[in-house]
Write a protein that holds these residues in place. Sequence first.
Motif, PDB file in Angstrom:
ATOM      1  N   ALA A   1       0.829  -1.206   0.000  1.00  0.00           N
ATOM      2  CA  ALA A   1       0.000   0.000   0.000  1.00  0.00           C
ATOM      3  C   ALA A   1       0.863   1.256   0.000  1.00  0.00           C
ATOM      4  O   ALA A   1       0.593   2.223  -0.731  1.00  0.00           O
ATOM      5  CB  ALA A   1      -0.921  -0.009   1.226  1.00  0.00           C
ATOM      6  N   THR A   2       1.929   1.252   0.804  1.00  0.00           N
ATOM      7  CA  THR A   2       2.805   2.417   0.896  1.00  0.00           C
ATOM      8  C   THR A   2       3.551   2.667  -0.411  1.00  0.00           C
ATOM      9  O   THR A   2       3.628   3.808  -0.895  1.00  0.00           O
ATOM     10  CB  THR A   2       3.825   2.223   2.036  1.00  0.00           C
ATOM     11  N   LEU A   3       4.102   1.604  -1.005  1.00  0.00           N
ATOM     12  CA  LEU A   3       4.861   1.764  -2.243  1.00  0.00           C
ATOM     13  C   LEU A   3       3.963   2.207  -3.401  1.00  0.00           C
ATOM     14  O   LEU A   3       4.383   3.010  -4.243  1.00  0.00           O
ATOM     15  CB  LEU A   3       5.569   0.449  -2.588  1.00  0.00           C
ATOM     16  N   LEU A   4       2.744   1.696  -3.447  1.00  0.00           N
ATOM     17  CA  LEU A   4       1.817   2.125  -4.498  1.00  0.00           C
ATOM     18  C   LEU A   4       1.444   3.593  -4.312  1.00  0.00           C
ATOM     19  O   LEU A   4       1.327   4.352  -5.288  1.00  0.00           O
ATOM     20  CB  LEU A   4       0.566   1.248  -4.496  1.00  0.00           C
ATOM     21  N   ASP A   5       1.252   3.997  -3.058  1.00  0.00           N
ATOM     22  CA  ASP A   5       0.980   5.415  -2.775  1.00  0.00           C
ATOM     23  C   ASP A   5       2.138   6.288  -3.235  1.00  0.00           C
ATOM     24  O   ASP A   5       1.952   7.312  -3.905  1.00  0.00           O
ATOM     25  CB  ASP A   5       0.761   5.616  -1.272  1.00  0.00           C
ATOM     26  N   ASN A   6       3.344   5.887  -2.861  1.00  0.00           N
ATOM     27  CA  ASN A   6       4.534   6.674  -3.200  1.00  0.00           C
ATOM     28  C   ASN A   6       4.744   6.777  -4.704  1.00  0.00           C
ATOM     29  O   ASN A   6       5.291   7.765  -5.198  1.00  0.00           O
ATOM     30  CB  ASN A   6       5.775   6.066  -2.553  1.00  0.00           C
ATOM     31  N   ALA A   7       4.304   5.733  -5.431  1.00  0.00           N
ATOM     32  CA  ALA A   7       4.491   5.713  -6.885  1.00  0.00           C
ATOM     33  C   ALA A   7       3.348   6.402  -7.620  1.00  0.00           C
ATOM     34  O   ALA A   7       3.348   6.461  -8.852  1.00  0.00           O
ATOM     35  CB  ALA A   7       4.637   4.273  -7.372  1.00  0.00           C
ATOM     36  N   GLY A   8       2.352   6.906  -6.873  1.00  0.00           N
ATOM     37  CA  GLY A   8       1.240   7.625  -7.498  1.00  0.00           C
ATOM     38  C   GLY A   8       0.238   6.719  -8.185  1.00  0.00           C
ATOM     39  O   GLY A   8      -0.383   7.110  -9.182  1.00  0.00           O
ATOM     40  N   ALA A   9       0.049   5.500  -7.671  1.00  0.00           N
ATOM     41  CA  ALA A   9      -0.895   4.561  -8.283  1.00  0.00           C
ATOM     42  C   ALA A   9      -2.322   5.090  -8.179  1.00  0.00           C
ATOM     43  O   ALA A   9      -2.679   5.787  -7.223  1.00  0.00           O
ATOM     44  CB  ALA A   9      -0.795   3.195  -7.603  1.00  0.00           C
ATOM     45  N   ASN A  10      -3.130   4.734  -9.158  1.00  0.00           N
ATOM     46  CA  ASN A  10      -4.543   5.098  -9.138  1.00  0.00           C
ATOM     47  C   ASN A  10      -5.187   4.527  -7.878  1.00  0.00           C
ATOM     48  O   ASN A  10      -5.033   3.345  -7.557  1.00  0.00           O
ATOM     49  CB  ASN A  10      -5.230   4.536 -10.390  1.00  0.00           C
ATOM     50  N   GLU A  11      -5.897   5.368  -7.137  1.00  0.00           N
ATOM     51  CA  GLU A  11      -6.456   4.965  -5.845  1.00  0.00           C
ATOM     52  C   GLU A  11      -7.434   3.805  -5.978  1.00  0.00           C
ATOM     53  O   GLU A  11      -7.444   2.877  -5.167  1.00  0.00           O
ATOM     54  CB  GLU A  11      -7.141   6.167  -5.191  1.00  0.00           C
ATOM     55  N   ASN A  12      -8.268   3.862  -7.012  1.00  0.00           N
ATOM     56  CA  ASN A  12      -9.257   2.804  -7.199  1.00  0.00           C
ATOM     57  C   ASN A  12      -8.581   1.482  -7.558  1.00  0.00           C
ATOM     58  O   ASN A  12      -8.979   0.419  -7.080  1.00  0.00           O
ATOM     59  CB  ASN A  12     -10.251   3.206  -8.281  1.00  0.00           C
TER      60      ASN A  12
END
Length: 339
Positions: free
Chosen positions: A294-305
């Motif tokens: 979750a943290t790495l996806l957030d940091n990489a700007g992943a689409n929230e949905n």
Amino acid sequence: MRKPNGYGSIKKLSGKRRRPFVFVVTKNGKQRPVEYFETQIEAEIYQADYNKIHKQHSLPGHKVTFSEAFFRWLPAHVADKEPAPTTISNYRNAYQHCLPIHDTPITDLKFADYQQILDIMKKNRLSYASMKKVRSLISLISKFAIEYELVNKNYASLLKIGKNKPVRSHKPFTRQQINRLWQCDVSGTDAVLILLYTGMRVGELLALEKRNINLRQRFIKITRSKTASGIRIIPIHNRILPLIESLTQTPGDYLLSDPSGKPYNYSRFCTLWYNLMSAIRTKHTTHDCRHTVATLLDNAGANENAKRRILGHASGDVTDRVYTHKNLRQLRKAIQLLK
């Protein structure tokens, strides 16, 4: 209570056996085994049902105990809901905490009896999560008892377990720790890397069957999860594709199995986990893998949905939940943001 003649009997067999209790009936002057069981209460339930079906005979004045209600509820619940093995294990552990009321007729149990169980757990400094699971079990069994008109009230909503005080907050794996995992050859490393590149719960990984892995289209289908949102598809990241391909060639129906093909349960997996954490000189819980994803996806700007779809989180937004659909290509684009 003394059983009437012809009711059959329950015996405990000697030695170490997985099912040491046997229900026997007398035929032509000889006792013959009918079925074997892990616990005496399961054998007694079978004995009562056997006599009711085959001889139309029930014990007079019989009252259903908490234990009998549990062992009647559990098979029906498993057949209906198909919970993960870890969830079933949690039910059995919670049941053991209820030992003081096992033999009490469920019609006699009141709020104070259930609250005393939780108070004892709190006095023994058991975790908030453990007490919550016991309260949940009490609620489920009470609902079952209400359905069968054994009781008319569910006390679970009144039970007090205090406030949740986390012992430690979850922390993500660092890049250095993940790199050490890629260089580690300790047993179980591949399983931890799969968790770190999929965001699966440990229970989901342990319940994952090989038939639910599509190597051609490179995705994993989660069919058993603790929540409805957890039933989902997760793209296979390029880095862990060789690991999954290798595991699908091992014996057994489940992705994680020992050399004999026997799937790992949570207890055995934890042994692998602690050995591996020691090998890479760090301390983490299994849930830290999901926190890392979750943290790495957030940091990489992943689409929230897309992130919610991958992790199996419920959406609180009606638009996202009902109208927004992420196809496999979009989910794969998000998962590849993990390095």
